[in-house]
Design an enzyme around this catalytic site. Structure first.
Site, PDB file in Angstrom:
ATOM      1  N   GLU A  36       0.933  -1.225  -0.013  1.00  0.00           N
ATOM      2  CA  GLU A  36      -0.009   0.088   0.020  1.00  0.00           C
ATOM      3  C   GLU A  36       0.717   1.208   0.068  1.00  0.00           C
ATOM      4  OE1 GLU A  36      -3.224  -0.177  -1.180  1.00  0.00           O
ATOM      5  OE2 GLU A  36      -3.475  -1.674   0.506  1.00  0.00           O
ATOM      6  N   SER A 132     -14.368   0.977  -7.786  1.00  0.00           N
ATOM      7  CA  SER A 132     -15.800   1.182  -8.427  1.00  0.00           C
ATOM      8  C   SER A 132     -15.138   2.184  -9.747  1.00  0.00           C
ATOM      9  CB  SER A 132     -16.957   1.907  -7.883  1.00  0.00           C
ATOM     10  OG  SER A 132     -16.746   3.215  -7.408  1.00  0.00           O
ATOM     11  N   ASP A 182      -5.544  -0.100 -10.020  1.00  0.00           N
ATOM     12  CA  ASP A 182      -6.818  -0.360 -10.194  1.00  0.00           C
ATOM     13  C   ASP A 182      -6.999  -0.665 -11.490  1.00  0.00           C
ATOM     14  OD1 ASP A 182      -6.596   0.718  -7.581  1.00  0.00           O
ATOM     15  OD2 ASP A 182      -7.835   2.256  -8.166  1.00  0.00           O
TER      16      ASP A 182
END
Ligand code: ADP
Ligand code: MG
Length: 392
Positions: A36, A132, A182
């Site tokens: 991360e 998303s 992502d």
């Protein structure tokens, strides 16, 4: 669930556009297993695609306009419309920028896309750190590529073009800083695998993830914490890293190893030294975690999850009470390990949980959240899913 959502976008497309769509495409959300705040330090991370996906029904328009409708069951549909030639940071603005930005970026790269009618819906929780936004941009990119016969979904090389376009869409049109994890997960993941992403070399390596033979599942817990993702904090962490790399005379923090940390502590102020310690130890933990997954050593993988969480909480200071609570409760209820995932300040956490303990761990987390008076968390188990594809 999947069939319902495909039916929903297909039927709504028919109602709104007055003809059948040319197809339905989908792309997944993702969760990062470990690694991360390493992407902008030329480091490593290890995302998996989630089973939850965004579905888009699509058809060409001949007038060079984009018309898109987003539906969320139980809510009023939301519409956006723009001429392809007028797409900018301001037009169509808001969520439509993610969609329009993909067409803008493909055009900017010289791909001949034209107008589109789109109707979409998503099973990926929005704004929960489960991406998303990339599920949205990558499903639209997949649809645009097929409707306009670009063939970019057919090869890994083509998919990398779509990754670059969806990153530009988020950065330059939606105005969201994003490093590429992502979009890469949404376009290159394989079922049953995580992806080891190396942001220095650009290498993408599938890593088998078979938790079930070790009797484990991955529990994902969306805290629904209402902290706005703090852009100021994100920018501050990034500039700490850049400043530290410049002071230490390296092109990026990736060039440092754990053995360099004593020097880091001597040469930097205390706060920057802690930021560097997180990045350097976290990059090291990614390959250690891959090894423990290969060995089926869940205790070690869990220990690395907890070490990652503590480093993000104490050295990088991007956790929050809700994320800490998920980790505490999961570990106390029998999980070998748990950690916050994503940028922090809210969003989601993950836990490695013995398959028989999922209910116990979930209810421990729910009970704690209710006692604290926080929003009810949303916990679900996830296995590594597929990248973007055409559904029908
Ligand atoms: P995350 O990617 O972690 O869910 P982001 O803040 O990066 O969070 O992206 C969320 C944004 O993406 C939303 O605010 C919205 O603009 C856009 N978005 C994602 N999914 C949808 C959807 N199904 N319909 C409309 N907009 C969406
Ligand atoms: Mg996002």
């Amino acid at each position: 669930m999947t069939a319902d959502l495909i039916g929903l976008v297909t039927d709504t497309f028919g109602d709104l556009v007055g003809r059948d769509p040319e197809g339905v495409w989908s792309a997944p959300g993702r969760v990062n297993l470990i690694g991360e705040h390493t992407d902008y330090n030329a480091g490593l991370c290890l995302p998996i695609a989630l089973p939850q996906r965004t579905y888009v029904a699509a058809g060409a328009r001949s007038d060079g306009r984009l018309r898109v409708t987003s539906i969320t069951p139980g809510r009023r549909p939301s519409h956006a419309e723009v001429a392809l030639t007028e797409i900018s940071r301001e037009h169509p603005g808001s969520w439509g920028g993610y969609v329009a930005g993909v067409l803008w970026a493909l055009l900017a790269e010289g791909y001949a896309v034209g107008g589109l009618d789109l109707v979409l819906t998503s099973a990926v929780p929005v704004g929960a750190g489960l991406s998303s936004s990339a599920a949205l941009t990558c499903s639209v990119a997949a649809a645009a590529s097929d409707v306009y016969r670009l063939g970019l979904l057919d090869t890994d090389e083509g998919r990398r073009v779509l990754i670059a376009a969806t990153i530009r869409a988020e950065n330059e049109i939606a105005g969201a800083p994003t490093g590429g994890m992502d979009q890469t997960a949404a376009l290159l993941s394989r079922p049953g695998h995580a992806l080891r992403l190396d942001f220095r070399s650009g290498e993408v390596t599938p890593v088998p993830v078979d938790l079930s033979s070790a009797g484990m599942v991955l529990l994902v817990c969306d805290t629904r914490a209402s902290h706005a993702l703090n852009d100021g904090q994100y920018a501050e962490r990034r500039s700490s890293c850049e400043r530290a790399a410049a002071t230490l005379g390296v092109p990026s923090l990736r060039e440092l190893s754990v053995a360099d940390l004593p020097r880091v502590e001597r040469e930097l102020d205390q706060v920057d030294a802690r930021r560097v310690r997180h990045v350097v130890t976290e990059i090291h933990r990614v390959d250690a975690c891959i090894q423990s997954l290969r060995d089926g050593d869940m205790e070690e993988a869990g220990r690395l999850f907890v070490a990652s969480h503590e480093s993000l909480r104490d050295d990088y200071e991007v956790s929050c009470a809700e994320l800490d609570a998920v980790v505490e409760e999961a570990v106390a209820a029998g999980a070998p390990g748990a950690r916050m995932t994503g940028g922090g300040f809210g969003g989601s956490a993950i836990a490695l949980v013995p398959v028989d303990e999922v209910d116990v761990v979930t209810s421990a987390i729910e009970t704690r959240f209710s006692r604290e008076g926080w929003n009810e968390p949303h916990c679900f188990t996830a296995t590594p899913g597929s990248a973007a594809y055409r559904d029908v």
